[in-house]
Design an enzyme around this catalytic site. Structure first.
Site, PDB file in Angstrom:
ATOM      1  N   CYS A  70       0.865  -1.179   0.000  1.00 56.32           N
ATOM      2  CA  CYS A  70       0.000   0.000   0.000  1.00 56.32           C
ATOM      3  C   CYS A  70       0.902   1.230   0.000  1.00 56.32           C
ATOM      4  O   CYS A  70       1.657   1.458   0.959  1.00 56.32           O
ATOM      5  CB  CYS A  70      -0.873  -0.019   1.251  1.00 56.32           C
ATOM      6  N   CYS A 176      -0.422   3.461  -6.629  1.00 53.43           N
ATOM      7  CA  CYS A 176      -1.398   2.862  -5.705  1.00 53.43           C
ATOM      8  C   CYS A 176      -1.620   1.452  -6.214  1.00 53.43           C
ATOM      9  O   CYS A 176      -1.853   1.257  -7.424  1.00 53.43           O
ATOM     10  CB  CYS A 176      -2.703   3.653  -5.722  1.00 53.43           C
TER      11      CYS A 176
HETATM   12  N1  DGL Z   1      -3.856   0.400  -2.412  1.00 45.47           N
HETATM   13  C1  DGL Z   1      -3.546   1.529  -1.590  1.00 45.47           C
HETATM   14  C2  DGL Z   1      -2.263   2.221  -2.075  1.00 45.47           C
HETATM   15  O1  DGL Z   1      -1.412   1.575  -2.680  1.00 45.47           O
HETATM   16  C3  DGL Z   1      -4.591   2.577  -1.348  1.00 45.47           C
HETATM   17  C4  DGL Z   1      -6.025   2.310  -1.535  1.00 45.47           C
HETATM   18  C5  DGL Z   1      -6.874   3.085  -0.548  1.00 45.47           C
HETATM   19  O2  DGL Z   1      -7.119   4.272  -0.750  1.00 45.47           O
HETATM   20  O3  DGL Z   1      -7.241   2.448   0.443  1.00 45.47           O
HETATM   21  O4  DGL Z   1      -2.079   3.400  -1.839  1.00 45.47           O
END
Ligand code: DGL
Length: 215
Positions: A70, A176
């Site tokens: 993340c 993301c």
């Molecule tokens: N998948 C997460 C990232 O890489 C973020 C997604 C979310 O906003 O929860 O930042």
């Protein structure tokens, strides 16, 4: 060995799949936080309260290493989390450095959550590696929710991509992990006019190094 992969939602699955494919001899344990997604519009202090118990449960389950799949958590909280946990934590963050090295037009686009874009770590990446490069930050604030709920709005996506192409971006960074699921859609829209990059393979290489050093 047991490799933990954590994200707020389905972005983690994309990273876990890539790891399981590259390192089939290891076990991959995936955790998501469906209750609190999206993280990318929340403040780091609030996110920290969600993440610590989840990572602790992965440590308790015997994970030898955790991939924080993340960008939002990695860019805002990785130092705090590394103080809290003694096992290796592998971070994922927007690939500003390779994008700045690759661009021929001098313009790159970073697609990421508002919290990632507001982070000190991201500001530092730009200051260190992209000082001579124009960095576009298209509004992707609703992308994670859209992808999480399988409601990708193709028209909106096409508009965002066209905007950055119109401004001469020739490298598009997926900052993301949720966006990894629409990488092929973005590539289809771009039709060769820009390169799309994301850090899955770099993270796997780092994971191999870390696993090789574990007792
Ligand atoms: N998948 C997460 C990232 O890489 C973020 C997604 C979310 O906003 O929860 O930042």
């Amino acid at each position: 060995m047991k490799i933990g992969v954590f994200d707020s939602g389905v972005g983690g699955q994309s990273v876990a799949n890539a790891i399981a494919k590259a390192l089939p001899e290891h076990q991959v344990e995936l955790r998501e936080d469906h209750e609190h997604i999206p993280y990318g519009i929340r403040q780091p202090a609030e996110i920290l309260g969600f993440v610590v118990p989840i990572l602790q449960s992965m440590v308790d389950d015997g994970c030898a290493v955790i991939v924080v799949a993340c960008n939002t958590v990695s860019t805002t909280l990785i130092d705090k989390l590394r103080q809290e946990f003694s096992i290796p934590l592998i971070a994922m963050e927007p690939m500003v450095k390779p994008a700045a090295a690759m661009t021929k037009t001098g313009v790159i686009a970073v697609c990421a959550t508002p919290t990632t874009l507001a982070s000190e770590r991201y500001r530092q990446l730009k200051a260190d590696y992209a000082i001579d490069v124009q960095v576009l930050e298209p509004d992707c604030s609703d992308w994670a929710g859209m992808i999480e709920h399988h409601q990708v709005d193709s028209r909106k996506l096409a508009e965002r991509i066209q905007e950055v192409l119109d401004q001469s971006a020739d490298v598009i960074v997926l900052g993301c992990t949720h966006y990894h699921w629409i990488e092929d859609d973005i590539k289809a829209l771009i039709a060769g006019r820009a390169t799309v990059i994301q850090p899955e393979q770099a993270v796997i290489a780092q994971l191999r190094r870390v696993l090789g050093q574990l007792p």
